[in-house]
Design a protein around this motif. Structure first.
Motif, short mmCIF file in Angstrom:
data_model
loop_
_atom_site.label_atom_id
_atom_site.label_comp_id
_atom_site.label_asym_id
_atom_site.label_seq_id
_atom_site.Cartn_x
_atom_site.Cartn_y
_atom_site.Cartn_z
N GLU A 172 0.85 -1.19 0.00
CA GLU A 172 0.00 0.00 0.00
C GLU A 172 0.88 1.24 0.00
OE1 GLU A 172 -3.79 0.73 2.55
OE2 GLU A 172 -2.11 1.46 3.74
N ARG A 173 0.61 2.15 -0.92
CA ARG A 173 1.38 3.40 -0.92
C ARG A 173 0.61 4.51 -1.60
NH1 ARG A 173 6.68 3.68 -4.40
NH2 ARG A 173 6.36 5.84 -3.73
N ASP A 174 0.97 5.73 -1.23
CA ASP A 174 0.40 6.92 -1.84
C ASP A 174 1.21 7.29 -3.07
OD1 ASP A 174 -1.59 7.17 0.05
OD2 ASP A 174 -0.40 8.46 1.34
N LEU A 175 0.50 7.81 -4.08
CA LEU A 175 1.13 8.25 -5.31
C LEU A 175 0.71 9.67 -5.61
CD1 LEU A 175 0.27 5.07 -7.43
CD2 LEU A 175 2.43 5.52 -6.24
N ALA A 176 1.54 10.37 -6.37
CA ALA A 176 1.21 11.74 -6.81
C ALA A 176 0.84 12.62 -5.63
CB ALA A 176 0.10 11.72 -7.86
N GLU A 177 1.72 12.65 -4.61
CA GLU A 177 1.54 13.50 -3.44
C GLU A 177 0.22 13.26 -2.73
OE1 GLU A 177 2.06 17.48 -4.84
OE2 GLU A 177 4.23 17.28 -5.02
N GLY A 178 -0.16 11.98 -2.63
CA GLY A 178 -1.35 11.62 -1.87
C GLY A 178 -2.66 11.68 -2.63
N ARG A 179 -2.62 12.07 -3.90
CA ARG A 179 -3.87 12.15 -4.67
C ARG A 179 -4.37 10.75 -5.05
NH1 ARG A 179 -0.90 16.27 -7.06
NH2 ARG A 179 -0.53 15.02 -8.94
N TYR A 180 -3.46 9.79 -5.12
CA TYR A 180 -3.82 8.40 -5.42
C TYR A 180 -3.32 7.51 -4.29
CZ TYR A 180 -4.58 9.87 -10.27
OH TYR A 180 -5.02 10.50 -11.41
N ARG A 181 -4.05 6.44 -4.04
CA ARG A 181 -3.57 5.40 -3.12
C ARG A 181 -3.77 4.05 -3.78
NH1 ARG A 181 -3.82 5.01 3.28
NH2 ARG A 181 -2.14 6.48 2.82
N LEU A 182 -2.69 3.28 -3.88
CA LEU A 182 -2.71 1.97 -4.53
C LEU A 182 -2.54 0.88 -3.48
CD1 LEU A 182 -2.52 0.18 -7.14
CD2 LEU A 182 -0.02 0.49 -6.98
N ARG A 183 -3.37 -0.19 -3.60
CA ARG A 183 -3.25 -1.34 -2.71
C ARG A 183 -3.25 -2.61 -3.57
NH1 ARG A 183 -7.39 1.70 -0.77
NH2 ARG A 183 -7.08 2.82 1.20
N LEU A 184 -2.30 -3.50 -3.28
CA LEU A 184 -2.26 -4.82 -3.89
C LEU A 184 -2.29 -5.83 -2.75
CD1 LEU A 184 0.67 -4.19 -6.42
CD2 LEU A 184 -1.78 -4.06 -6.89
N GLY A 185 -3.11 -6.88 -2.88
CA GLY A 185 -3.25 -7.81 -1.77
C GLY A 185 -3.46 -9.24 -2.22
N VAL A 186 -3.09 -10.16 -1.34
CA VAL A 186 -3.33 -11.58 -1.55
C VAL A 186 -3.68 -12.19 -0.20
CG1 VAL A 186 -0.86 -12.08 -1.31
CG2 VAL A 186 -2.38 -13.77 -2.38
N ASP A 187 -4.66 -13.07 -0.16
CA ASP A 187 -4.95 -13.76 1.09
C ASP A 187 -5.42 -15.19 0.84
OD1 ASP A 187 -7.94 -14.12 1.36
OD2 ASP A 187 -7.93 -11.95 1.17
#
Length: 279
Positions: A172-187
């Protein structure tokens, strides 16, 4: 100090349960934009409110090869204490997130769980109805920078649907100075026999009145899930996008429901709009 904190906590839950009475908890829809124990960490304030609408395309029953599109309201109110603990209430759910440190946390939550009836899919005609229940869940989270890992146990306390466990990780991380947030997950999930038999089993009585064969699985693995989420924020307004693929495993995939009218792999997608307020 402890007595003062206890009084504040009791007053908080009075507010939360009053809000529950005036809301409509039709289904347990978690506000994923605020689901992490570290949510709101970049915002100042004690009170947070997320409200909006989500449209979701999901299978008509667990493992179904058919899907339906449904809109769901999103609502979650959260109070964050001085130590970073959070207490929240959403539509059909409530819980607490206890920060143990800057990199670990426990989450205790409860929420309504959808049942099953033939109206969801005419191919379920003749099967027993599964009543809506109430799930309790306890999870432990660890964080290493943008990397997350979690373990959760979830059990039904409404109609004895059984217990499910989950092991997962993500990025999980913020992109473009917090305008985007990306999450990748597996469970990876597994369940006891009671859960698998309730959700995917066929009793002898059901087999006698339908074309399904009797099936009574034991405990075992249930699913492997891969997901991606992307949030786009314009100040207090957010657009939430998600895509999730779920693969049934072990005894779960051998269910007549999956083998005859379902699929070993199902896909869910959603789009939502949220307004976030805090102070």
């Amino acid at each position: 100090m402890w007595q003062s904190g206890a009084i504040q906590l009791r007053n908080l839950y009075k507010v939360l349960f009053l809000a529950a009475l005036v809301s409509t908890p039709a289904v347990a829809q978690s506000n994923r934009s605020a689901s992490s124990p570290w949510s709101y960490s970049d915002l100042e304030g004690r009170w947070f409110l997320d409200a909006g609408l989500e449209v979701e395309n999901e299978p008509t029953f667990p493992g179904s090869d058919d899907s339906e599109i449904e809109p769901f309201p999103e609502f979650q109110i959260t109070w964050r204490g001085a130590r970073g603990h959070q207490y929240y209430l959403g539509l059909g759910e409530l819980g607490a997130k206890f920060r143990l440190s800057s990199s670990s946390a426990f989450v205790l939550s409860g929420g309504l769980e959808d049942g099953r009836d033939a109206e969801e899919d005419e191919r379920l005609a003749g099967l027993d109805e599964i009543e809506d229940g109430f799930d309790l869940a306890l999870s432990y989270w660890r964080r290493w920078g943008p990397w997350l890992a979690a373990a959760q146990v979830q059990t039904d306390v409404g109609n004895d649907k059984g217990t499910v466990w989950f092991l997962g990780g993500g990025y999980e991380r913020d992109l473009a100075e917090g305008r985007y947030r990306l999450r990748l997950g597996v469970d990876l999930s597994g369940a006891d026999a009671q859960h698998l038999r309730t959700e995917l089993g066929i009793t002898s009585a059901e087999a006698a009145r339908t074309d399904f064969q009797e099936y009574q699985p034991g405990s075992g693995l249930k699913t492997l899930t891969l997901g991606v989420e992307l949030d786009r924020w314009w100040g207090r307004w957010g657009l939430l996008l998600s895509l999730e693929a779920e693969r049934y495993l072990d005894a779960a995939k051998e269910s007549p429901l999956i083998q005859t009218i379902g699929s070993e792999t199902t896909v869910e997608a959603s789009v939502g709009f949220v307004y976030r307020w805090w102070r």
